[in-house]
Design a protein around this motif. Structure first.
Motif: not given
Length: 142
Positions: A84-105
């Motif tokens: 339809n002429g929109a060209g190359n449409q990009s997106g985003t990926i989010y990765q959430y990692v629960t670290e061994t100390d309980g924090s989230v990266s």
């Protein structure tokens, strides 16, 4: 607190934001990402070697057990947008990692383009496995 003293697959959550919003894939069974670089090597006359790896983006894939049409619909919409002429449409990926100390990266993959590498093999009494591949211009911690 993390489940173990090292990362395991269930320690991560992934969110795909496509050109039309969030994509909810029902059964992700695997995720892989890898950095792309361009090597630079310098051989000095005095015999010393120098090197650099220039960042050139990221690539990876999702392994999916098909549970809904979400992945097929997502890729179909991107393809239809192109025609339809929109060209190359990009997106985003989010990765959430629960670290061994309980924090989230939290990591964000920007400028992501997607390819449905396998829409699945359909045969009796077997699940349909799909594979979504991607390229991202960069990955950053947020």
């Amino acid at each position: 607190m993390g489940l173990t003293t090292f990362s395991i697959g269930r320690d991560t959550q992934l969110v795909i934001m496509g050109p039309s919003g969030r994509v909810d894939i029902s059964h992700v069974t695997g995720f892989e990402s890898r950095q792309l670089t361009a090597p630079i090597r310098v051989n000095r006359l005095d015999g010393h070697q120098l090197g650099a790896e220039l960042p050139k983006g990221w690539e990876g894939s999702f392994e999916v057990e098909r549970g809904t049409s979400a992945l097929d619909d997502f890729v179909s919409a991107i393809e239809q947008g192109f025609y339809n002429g929109a060209g190359n449409q990009s997106g985003t990926i989010y990765q959430y990692v629960t670290e061994t100390d309980g924090s989230v990266s939290t990591y964000q993959f920007d400028g992501v383009v997607f390819k449905l590498a396998s829409a699945g093999v359909w045969k009796g009494d077997a699940s349909v496995k799909q594979k979504l591949e991607f390229f991202a211009t960069r990955k950053k911690r947020i």
